[in-house]
Design a protein around this motif. Sequence first.
Motif, PDB file in Angstrom:
ATOM      1  N   ALA A  66       2.464  42.426 -96.440  1.00  0.00           N
ATOM      2  CA  ALA A  66       1.388  41.196 -95.773  1.00  0.00           C
ATOM      3  C   ALA A  66       0.693  41.902 -94.791  1.00  0.00           C
ATOM      4  CB  ALA A  66       2.553  40.183 -95.254  1.00  0.00           C
ATOM      5  N   ILE A  67       1.219  43.003 -93.975  1.00  0.00           N
ATOM      6  CA  ILE A  67       0.346  43.400 -92.986  1.00  0.00           C
ATOM      7  C   ILE A  67      -0.800  44.308 -93.716  1.00  0.00           C
ATOM      8  CG2 ILE A  67       0.161  45.181 -91.137  1.00  0.00           C
ATOM      9  CD1 ILE A  67       3.050  44.437 -90.449  1.00  0.00           C
ATOM     10  N   ILE A  69      -2.254  43.916 -96.682  1.00  0.00           N
ATOM     11  CA  ILE A  69      -3.128  43.094 -97.227  1.00  0.00           C
ATOM     12  C   ILE A  69      -3.798  42.168 -96.140  1.00  0.00           C
ATOM     13  CG2 ILE A  69      -2.333  43.213 -99.354  1.00  0.00           C
ATOM     14  CD1 ILE A  69      -1.433  40.340 -99.211  1.00  0.00           C
ATOM     15  N   GLY A  70      -3.455  42.386 -94.978  1.00  0.00           N
ATOM     16  CA  GLY A  70      -4.200  41.475 -93.854  1.00  0.00           C
ATOM     17  C   GLY A  70      -3.790  40.006 -93.721  1.00  0.00           C
ATOM     18  N   GLY A  71      -2.261  39.972 -94.141  1.00  0.00           N
ATOM     19  CA  GLY A  71      -1.751  38.707 -93.954  1.00  0.00           C
ATOM     20  C   GLY A  71      -0.859  38.783 -92.407  1.00  0.00           C
ATOM     21  N   SER A  72      -0.093  37.559 -92.261  1.00  0.00           N
ATOM     22  CA  SER A  72       0.693  37.802 -91.265  1.00  0.00           C
ATOM     23  C   SER A  72       2.104  38.165 -91.681  1.00  0.00           C
ATOM     24  CB  SER A  72       1.087  36.368 -90.534  1.00  0.00           C
ATOM     25  OG  SER A  72       1.712  35.641 -91.196  1.00  0.00           O
ATOM     26  N   PRO A  73       2.756  39.020 -91.072  1.00  0.00           N
ATOM     27  CA  PRO A  73       4.122  39.649 -91.452  1.00  0.00           C
ATOM     28  C   PRO A  73       5.297  38.387 -91.591  1.00  0.00           C
ATOM     29  CG  PRO A  73       3.525  40.206 -89.189  1.00  0.00           C
ATOM     30  CD  PRO A  73       2.451  39.643 -89.589  1.00  0.00           C
ATOM     31  N   SER A  75       4.821  35.388 -92.751  1.00  0.00           N
ATOM     32  CA  SER A  75       4.533  34.713 -93.862  1.00  0.00           C
ATOM     33  C   SER A  75       4.943  35.611 -95.256  1.00  0.00           C
ATOM     34  CB  SER A  75       3.123  34.150 -93.975  1.00  0.00           C
ATOM     35  OG  SER A  75       2.215  35.411 -94.169  1.00  0.00           O
ATOM     36  N   GLY A  76       4.753  36.971 -94.879  1.00  0.00           N
ATOM     37  CA  GLY A  76       5.132  37.830 -95.958  1.00  0.00           C
ATOM     38  C   GLY A  76       6.810  38.088 -96.311  1.00  0.00           C
ATOM     39  N   ALA A  79       8.111  34.729 -97.757  1.00  0.00           N
ATOM     40  CA  ALA A  79       7.846  34.607 -98.904  1.00  0.00           C
ATOM     41  C   ALA A  79       8.685  35.419-100.003  1.00  0.00           C
ATOM     42  CB  ALA A  79       6.581  34.899 -99.346  1.00  0.00           C
ATOM     43  N   THR A 142       4.150  31.380 -83.575  1.00  0.00           N
ATOM     44  CA  THR A 142       5.246  31.825 -84.359  1.00  0.00           C
ATOM     45  C   THR A 142       6.366  30.820 -84.066  1.00  0.00           C
ATOM     46  OG1 THR A 142       4.526  34.158 -83.927  1.00  0.00           O
ATOM     47  CG2 THR A 142       6.909  33.667 -84.632  1.00  0.00           C
TER      48      THR A 142
END
Lengths: 282, 300
Positions: A66-67, A69-73, A75-76, A79, A142
């Motif tokens: 996630a990090i 691809i620019g997402g929040s760790p 949420s990754g 998921a 968070t």
Amino acid sequence: MITRMAKITTLMGVVMLDYDFMQHAFAAAGIVAIVAGVVGFFLVLRGQTFAGHALSHVGFAGATGAILIGGSPLSGLIAFTLLAGIGMGALGDKLSGRDVAIGVILSLSLGLGLLFLHFFTAYATQATALLFGNVFGVSNGTLLVLFGIGAAALIALGVIARPLLFASLQPELAEAKGVSLRLVSVLFLAIVALAVSACAQVVGVLLVFALMVGPAATAQRLTSRLGLGVALAAGLALVEAWLGLVLAYYTDWPASFWITALSALAYFASLTGNRRAAIPAH
Amino acid sequence: MTRMASTSIPAIELEQVTIALGGRFILSDVSLAVGNGEFIGVLGPNGAGKTTLMRALLGLIKPSSGHITVLGEQAIRGNPAIGYMPQLRSLAAHLTLRGWDFVASGIDGHRWGLPVLNAARRQAVAEAIDLVGATHLAQRPLGDLSGGERQRLMLAQALLGRPRLLLLDEPLISLDPHHQRVVVELVREVQQRLGIAVLFSAHELNPLLAAMDRVLYLGNGHAALGTVDQVINGPVLSRLYGSSIDVVRINQRIFVMSGGHDVERDAHMHENGHGHDHDLGHGHDHAHGQDHNPDGRRHA
């Protein structure tokens, strides 16, 4: 004398809790500890602690991915652990006795996480935070997410608790009485995935055992009563987590270290203090 | 109450039932009826279908043809009138949970929600535990109990909801002869007190001789139901085993022999220590001569 000491303690406590990051840490650790203790009780009862361990490792790959691809760790992490939990539950019996396969996937996940981090610049800080937790870096956002997944996990557990218990203790009988073992297993591992994700925020993916398994296993050593056992697991996890924060604050040693140390201490104390410990479980 | 009204309806009725699992016929074209209040010993070699028959009665396995009727209704999963005691799993032997909570997990265990017991449910659990004389065991951790004591609590759990048919899958496995006798006597007593039908599967005939009304012997896809004299004899068992069987009687004990070999004893030695086995898999050939425990004959 006692009142003076109490005053000093209160004073120190007030100073400690003056900091926002400490308030956040206590709130996050509190939420996570209760969820981990309660969910962990069933994890230990079902003999699925290894599954919990594996889920957290898969989460590491999710978080780092996630990090990347620019997402929040977070949420990754959620998921990936959720997907893996549901997958493990759906595979069900096919996974039993497949410790080697799970172990290979587990190390592959860590390896993938390492690769993802390799492509990312803030390498070391992120890796340490994910692997060993960063409870003093919990933001307001968070905290809110932790509260959300904690509540979701506990509510879901409350809904499936009765068939889960029945299916854990007497699977064949439960099946005959109409319980879908697979459905219960999928739902439970999804709940475990949520708990693991939350747990990883406090102690990191490598140390989720400290909060999910340690207190629950200790509680099952200390009492043979179901309700008391669940409450004790949550209580122990809470005490260990909060005491770990206090010790970290005063020693400047990592909070995750203190939590693992307290978790291990409580577990081994329960072993020596209990005559059942003399009988090896094989 | 309902028991009086239903005495004319058989507890179990199989009409030309065929069950195939994994390409193998476990039962082929079997018809039989078990009356209410009968204690039936279910015997037969490994893989003969003892567990499969119970799972079919529980509605967990559908027959490929024929009809299975339980207490006048088609066999269906979740039938509250059936009590079931599966083979003891190793998990229970290491549980630190107390027996009371273990038994209580079975009460309405299929319903969603928290496992909170109201007064009526607590009462039902206490009654079931009392019925098997295990009240003094219920507060102890399951892992601290002996195999026989655990079986008592398993039986209590099977009796929750006042079933009219009780299916007991190998309750004697890994029990010593003394505890085997205790469990058989307990089941017989409970069965007679409640006036229910019991299917009690076992590897050995002798522990059940005094308790059972009739014997159901499975083998080779066939089934023979009748009194011990009707079923436990050379011709009937030879058909079930598919090989020449002799029945030897020594002092009120019966040995089923194949080529000088005690086949039940062999089966027991194979099965001992295994977890649960759906009667699939290995179709041991009990006729061939393997190394045999010279003390084998001296059981019980």
